[in-house]
Design a protein around this motif. Structure first.
Motif, PDB file in Angstrom:
ATOM      1  N   GLN A  41       0.835  -1.196   0.000  1.00 59.69           N
ATOM      2  CA  GLN A  41       0.000   0.000   0.000  1.00 59.69           C
ATOM      3  C   GLN A  41       0.876   1.255   0.000  1.00 59.69           C
ATOM      4  O   GLN A  41       1.984   1.250   0.540  1.00 59.69           O
ATOM      5  N   PRO A  42       0.386   2.344  -0.601  1.00 55.92           N
ATOM      6  CA  PRO A  42       1.180   3.580  -0.660  1.00 55.92           C
ATOM      7  C   PRO A  42       1.639   4.075   0.715  1.00 55.92           C
ATOM      8  O   PRO A  42       2.787   4.497   0.871  1.00 55.92           O
ATOM      9  N   ASP A  43       0.759   4.029   1.722  1.00 55.43           N
ATOM     10  CA  ASP A  43       1.154   4.499   3.048  1.00 55.43           C
ATOM     11  C   ASP A  43       2.256   3.621   3.635  1.00 55.43           C
ATOM     12  O   ASP A  43       3.207   4.121   4.237  1.00 55.43           O
ATOM     13  N   LEU A  53       9.142   8.242   9.901  1.00 56.30           N
ATOM     14  CA  LEU A  53       7.868   7.519   9.922  1.00 56.30           C
ATOM     15  C   LEU A  53       8.055   6.088  10.423  1.00 56.30           C
ATOM     16  O   LEU A  53       7.210   5.573  11.159  1.00 56.30           O
ATOM     17  N   SER A  54       9.147   5.463  10.048  1.00 53.23           N
ATOM     18  CA  SER A  54       9.424   4.102  10.524  1.00 53.23           C
ATOM     19  C   SER A  54       9.563   4.083  12.042  1.00 53.23           C
ATOM     20  O   SER A  54       9.026   3.202  12.715  1.00 53.23           O
ATOM     21  N   GLU A  55      10.288   5.067  12.571  1.00 54.88           N
ATOM     22  CA  GLU A  55      10.452   5.140  14.026  1.00 54.88           C
ATOM     23  C   GLU A  55       9.127   5.426  14.721  1.00 54.88           C
ATOM     24  O   GLU A  55       8.837   4.860  15.776  1.00 54.88           O
ATOM     25  N   MET A  56       8.315   6.276  14.127  1.00 57.43           N
ATOM     26  CA  MET A  56       6.997   6.553  14.703  1.00 57.43           C
ATOM     27  C   MET A  56       6.136   5.297  14.671  1.00 57.43           C
ATOM     28  O   MET A  56       5.394   5.020  15.624  1.00 57.43           O
ATOM     29  N   ASP A  57       6.240   4.528  13.594  1.00 59.64           N
ATOM     30  CA  ASP A  57       5.473   3.300  13.473  1.00 59.64           C
ATOM     31  C   ASP A  57       5.878   2.301  14.557  1.00 59.64           C
ATOM     32  O   ASP A  57       5.020   1.672  15.182  1.00 59.64           O
ATOM     33  N   ALA A  89      -7.707   5.051   8.481  1.00 52.70           N
ATOM     34  CA  ALA A  89      -7.520   6.495   8.322  1.00 52.70           C
ATOM     35  C   ALA A  89      -6.094   6.801   7.862  1.00 52.70           C
ATOM     36  O   ALA A  89      -5.879   7.678   7.014  1.00 52.70           O
ATOM     37  N   ARG A  90      -5.119   6.076   8.401  1.00 57.05           N
ATOM     38  CA  ARG A  90      -3.727   6.274   7.984  1.00 57.05           C
ATOM     39  C   ARG A  90      -3.565   5.961   6.500  1.00 57.05           C
ATOM     40  O   ARG A  90      -2.885   6.680   5.765  1.00 57.05           O
ATOM     41  N   VAL A  95       0.778   8.632   0.259  1.00 57.46           N
ATOM     42  CA  VAL A  95       2.216   8.928   0.362  1.00 57.46           C
ATOM     43  C   VAL A  95       2.492  10.311   0.964  1.00 57.46           C
ATOM     44  O   VAL A  95       3.642  10.752   0.974  1.00 57.46           O
ATOM     45  N   ASP A  96       1.480  10.978   1.460  1.00 54.64           N
ATOM     46  CA  ASP A  96       1.624  12.312   2.040  1.00 54.64           C
ATOM     47  C   ASP A  96       2.300  12.203   3.412  1.00 54.64           C
ATOM     48  O   ASP A  96       1.660  11.857   4.411  1.00 54.64           O
TER      49      ASP A  96
END
Length: 124
Positions: A41-43, A53-57, A89-90, A95-96
């Motif tokens: 998926q794009p996200d 983003l990886s660290e936040m995930d 929702a994510r 890709v934003d």
């Protein structure tokens, strides 16, 4: 002074938190909480391509996993429903990166608040 030994829940939280903290510097490959080789998926691809983003995930996944391990089964089911709704929702962010960061920030804040509420009811 006499100190009580940590309860099993507290030990579980401390173990998971220590694992998270130790793993943070290892993210050179931008490892998310899911297998980036399977990201379709794009996200998911955007998360795998971004260290932040990886660290936040990973942080979100550790917090979610810790919380679901501390609550009763009925509450756990509700939390899993909330998580699925958040993932949906994510996905709308595609890709934003700004949208994804905002989504993660809000979810992590929600999980922090839920942990604080749980902690206030104790006993940990």
């Amino acid at each position: 002074m006499f100190r009580r030994s940590p309860t099993p829940y507290r030990r579980q939280f401390l173990h998971l938190f220590a694992t998270f903290v130790v793993a943070l510097p290892i993210h050179e490959a931008y490892a998310a909480s899911f297998d980036c080789a399977q990201a379709k998926q794009p996200d998911e691809r955007a998360i795998c391509a971004s260290r932040q983003l990886s660290e936040m995930d990973v942080e979100m996944a550790v917090r979610f996993g810790t919380l679901t391990g501390l609550v009763a089964m009925g509450t756990r089911s509700d939390m899993q429903d909330e998580q699925r709704a958040w993932l949906h929702a994510r996905a709308a962010c595609r890709v934003d990166e700004r949208c994804l960061r905002t989504s993660y920030t809000q979810r992590i804040d929600t999980l922090k608040r839920e942990y604080e509420q749980l902690k206030s009811r104790g006993p940990f």
